[in-house]
Design a protein around this motif. Structure first.
Motif, PDB file in Angstrom:
ATOM      1  N   GLU A 268      15.555   5.302 -17.759  1.00  0.00           N
ATOM      2  CA  GLU A 268      15.537   5.940 -16.436  1.00  0.00           C
ATOM      3  C   GLU A 268      15.058   7.391 -16.529  1.00  0.00           C
ATOM      4  O   GLU A 268      14.977   7.958 -17.615  1.00  0.00           O
ATOM      5  N   ILE A 269      14.711   7.958 -15.377  1.00  0.00           N
ATOM      6  CA  ILE A 269      14.206   9.336 -15.354  1.00  0.00           C
ATOM      7  C   ILE A 269      15.359  10.329 -15.494  1.00  0.00           C
ATOM      8  O   ILE A 269      16.378  10.211 -14.809  1.00  0.00           O
ATOM      9  N   ILE A 270      15.187  11.288 -16.415  1.00  0.00           N
ATOM     10  CA  ILE A 270      16.222  12.296 -16.657  1.00  0.00           C
ATOM     11  C   ILE A 270      16.271  13.278 -15.490  1.00  0.00           C
ATOM     12  O   ILE A 270      15.243  13.758 -15.037  1.00  0.00           O
ATOM     13  N   LYS A 271      17.482  13.523 -15.005  1.00  0.00           N
ATOM     14  CA  LYS A 271      17.636  14.448 -13.876  1.00  0.00           C
ATOM     15  C   LYS A 271      18.332  15.728 -14.323  1.00  0.00           C
ATOM     16  O   LYS A 271      18.848  15.817 -15.425  1.00  0.00           O
ATOM     17  N   SER A 272      18.343  16.687 -13.418  1.00  0.00           N
ATOM     18  CA  SER A 272      18.998  17.967 -13.685  1.00  0.00           C
ATOM     19  C   SER A 272      20.490  17.761 -13.990  1.00  0.00           C
ATOM     20  O   SER A 272      21.119  16.827 -13.493  1.00  0.00           O
ATOM     21  N   CYS A 273      21.047  18.646 -14.830  1.00  0.00           N
ATOM     22  CA  CYS A 273      22.448  18.524 -15.257  1.00  0.00           C
ATOM     23  C   CYS A 273      23.428  18.627 -14.093  1.00  0.00           C
ATOM     24  O   CYS A 273      24.517  18.066 -14.133  1.00  0.00           O
ATOM     25  N   SER A 274      23.030  19.370 -13.030  1.00  0.00           N
ATOM     26  CA  SER A 274      23.961  19.578 -11.920  1.00  0.00           C
ATOM     27  C   SER A 274      23.739  18.581 -10.780  1.00  0.00           C
ATOM     28  O   SER A 274      24.232  18.766  -9.671  1.00  0.00           O
ATOM     29  N   THR A 275      22.989  17.494 -11.079  1.00  0.00           N
ATOM     30  CA  THR A 275      22.808  16.417 -10.120  1.00  0.00           C
ATOM     31  C   THR A 275      24.167  15.887  -9.671  1.00  0.00           C
ATOM     32  O   THR A 275      25.118  15.911 -10.438  1.00  0.00           O
ATOM     33  N   SER A 276      24.188  15.395  -8.433  1.00  0.00           N
ATOM     34  CA  SER A 276      25.434  14.881  -7.890  1.00  0.00           C
ATOM     35  C   SER A 276      26.024  13.806  -8.799  1.00  0.00           C
ATOM     36  O   SER A 276      25.321  12.985  -9.374  1.00  0.00           O
TER      37      SER A 276
ATOM     38  N   VAL B 172       0.832  -1.198   0.000  1.00  0.00           N
ATOM     39  CA  VAL B 172       0.000   0.000   0.000  1.00  0.00           C
ATOM     40  C   VAL B 172       0.876   1.261   0.000  1.00  0.00           C
ATOM     41  O   VAL B 172       1.880   1.328   0.719  1.00  0.00           O
ATOM     42  N   GLY B 173       0.488   2.229  -0.791  1.00  0.00           N
ATOM     43  CA  GLY B 173       1.173   3.522  -0.769  1.00  0.00           C
ATOM     44  C   GLY B 173       2.532   3.512  -1.437  1.00  0.00           C
ATOM     45  O   GLY B 173       3.346   4.394  -1.205  1.00  0.00           O
ATOM     46  N   GLN B 174       2.778   2.504  -2.259  1.00  0.00           N
ATOM     47  CA  GLN B 174       4.076   2.489  -2.939  1.00  0.00           C
ATOM     48  C   GLN B 174       4.093   3.530  -4.059  1.00  0.00           C
ATOM     49  O   GLN B 174       3.135   3.674  -4.792  1.00  0.00           O
ATOM     50  N   GLU B 175       5.182   4.232  -4.139  1.00  0.00           N
ATOM     51  CA  GLU B 175       5.312   5.256  -5.178  1.00  0.00           C
ATOM     52  C   GLU B 175       5.577   4.584  -6.523  1.00  0.00           C
ATOM     53  O   GLU B 175       6.374   3.669  -6.616  1.00  0.00           O
ATOM     54  N   THR B 176       4.889   5.050  -7.541  1.00  0.00           N
ATOM     55  CA  THR B 176       5.288   4.602  -8.870  1.00  0.00           C
ATOM     56  C   THR B 176       6.255   5.649  -9.404  1.00  0.00           C
ATOM     57  O   THR B 176       5.952   6.822  -9.439  1.00  0.00           O
ATOM     58  N   GLU B 177       7.440   5.198  -9.738  1.00  0.00           N
ATOM     59  CA  GLU B 177       8.438   6.200 -10.133  1.00  0.00           C
ATOM     60  C   GLU B 177       8.829   6.054 -11.596  1.00  0.00           C
ATOM     61  O   GLU B 177       9.862   6.509 -12.022  1.00  0.00           O
ATOM     62  N   ASP B 178       7.934   5.431 -12.359  1.00  0.00           N
ATOM     63  CA  ASP B 178       8.309   5.235 -13.755  1.00  0.00           C
ATOM     64  C   ASP B 178       7.687   6.291 -14.671  1.00  0.00           C
ATOM     65  O   ASP B 178       7.614   6.134 -15.857  1.00  0.00           O
ATOM     66  N   GLU B 179       7.216   7.391 -14.091  1.00  0.00           N
ATOM     67  CA  GLU B 179       6.667   8.448 -14.930  1.00  0.00           C
ATOM     68  C   GLU B 179       7.575   9.652 -14.942  1.00  0.00           C
ATOM     69  O   GLU B 179       7.849  10.249 -13.914  1.00  0.00           O
ATOM     70  N   MET B 180       8.026  10.010 -16.128  1.00  0.00           N
ATOM     71  CA  MET B 180       8.911  11.162 -16.238  1.00  0.00           C
ATOM     72  C   MET B 180       8.103  12.323 -16.808  1.00  0.00           C
ATOM     73  O   MET B 180       7.431  12.186 -17.812  1.00  0.00           O
ATOM     74  N   ILE B 181       8.155  13.446 -16.139  1.00  0.00           N
ATOM     75  CA  ILE B 181       7.460  14.624 -16.655  1.00  0.00           C
ATOM     76  C   ILE B 181       8.440  15.448 -17.471  1.00  0.00           C
ATOM     77  O   ILE B 181       9.437  15.942 -16.944  1.00  0.00           O
ATOM     78  N   VAL B 182       8.173  15.535 -18.764  1.00  0.00           N
ATOM     79  CA  VAL B 182       9.074  16.278 -19.642  1.00  0.00           C
ATOM     80  C   VAL B 182       8.599  17.723 -19.731  1.00  0.00           C
ATOM     81  O   VAL B 182       7.497  17.980 -20.196  1.00  0.00           O
ATOM     82  N   PRO B 183       9.396  18.679 -19.249  1.00  0.00           N
ATOM     83  CA  PRO B 183       8.961  20.081 -19.296  1.00  0.00           C
ATOM     84  C   PRO B 183       8.788  20.574 -20.736  1.00  0.00           C
ATOM     85  O   PRO B 183       9.701  20.453 -21.541  1.00  0.00           O
ATOM     86  N   MET B 184       7.589  21.091 -21.040  1.00  0.00           N
ATOM     87  CA  MET B 184       7.333  21.641 -22.370  1.00  0.00           C
ATOM     88  C   MET B 184       7.488  23.160 -22.283  1.00  0.00           C
ATOM     89  O   MET B 184       7.542  23.729 -21.206  1.00  0.00           O
TER      90      MET B 184
END
Ligand code: HEC
Ligand code: HEC
Ligand code: HEC
Length: 139
Positions: free
Chosen positions: A57-65, A3-15
């Protein structure tokens, strides 16, 4: 059932536009940059910019660690002067090299097409900005 598991397979692409500012720890010298993200989709492949993306995988910010996460100019730190490989990890160099590098390349190609009369001036690709103020307008 979990219960309450996050689904993390959705990437929001900024338009539309993304406003790119410096990471939090950096005191900005210039105004933030208006980047028309989705306008680039027509002529530039996602992976040209998101160059480590495998497509799943989900695309992250360029300055991610562990990416472009050096926040101080390497030319200004002892560690950086000793290690030139740090240059591109400096987030500002990462952005400048990619954004300005590609726009300059388009300008060169346009010049060649113009000289060779292979293409009409009106149909050439818009080169994108290469001047400081064009990207960092005076506030
Ligand atoms: C194609 C767009 C583009 C051009 C042209 C450009 N920059 Fe940037 N610049 C960026 C982006 C994107 C960043 C990263 C976001 C940020 O830090 O604001 C950045 C970051 C910076 C930073 C670090 C953040 C800050 O505000 O202190 C400085 C300084 C800077 N640019 C100066 C310049 C100067 C000087 C020029 C001209 C020689 C220039 N830029 C040309 C896009 C550009
Ligand atoms: C011309 C370069 C370029 C192209 C092409 C491009 N992007 Fe981006 N994208 C960026 C930049 C720059 C950012 C802002 C990253 C940041 O904030 O550090 C970004 C942000 C993103 C983000 C948000 C990341 C976050 O910070 O959470 C996603 C998701 C994304 N892009 C997906 C895509 C997809 C999918 C495509 C192809 C359809 C694509 N991008 C094409 C440069 C590009
Ligand atoms: C691989 C090539 C490439 C990269 C990388 C790239 N651009 Fe561009 N840029 C383009 C192209 C092609 C266009 C023209 C798009 C069109 O026809 O609408 C453009 C257009 C633009 C424009 C609109 C110019 C106008 O006259 O309206 C801005 C602003 C811009 N880019 C900013 C950026 C910034 C900021 C970055 C880095 C985060 C970046 N670009 C990275 C190729 C690139």
């Amino acid at each position: 059932m979990v219960v309450g598991q996050e689904t993390e397979d959705e990437m929001i692409v900024p338009m539309g536009n993304i406003v790119i500012g410096p990471p939090e720890s950096v005191e900005p010298k210039r105004s933030s940059v208006d980047f028309p993200h989705s306008r680039h989709f027509a002529s530039v492949d996602c992976r040209t910019c998101h160059h480590t993306w495998q497509g799943t995988e989900i695309i992250k910010s360029c300055s991610t660690s562990d990416c472009h996460d050096v926040m101080v100019s390497p030319t200004k730190s002892e560690q950086g002067r000793a290690n030139p490989d740090l240059a591109i990890l400096y987030y500002k160099t990462g952005y400048h090299q990619m954004c300005i590098g590609c726009h300059k390349e388009i300008r060169i190609q346009n010049k060649q097409l113009e000289i060779s009369f292979k293409e009409l001036k009106e149909t050439l690709t818009i080169p994108g900005p290469t001047g400081c103020i064009q990207c960092h307008p005076k506030e």
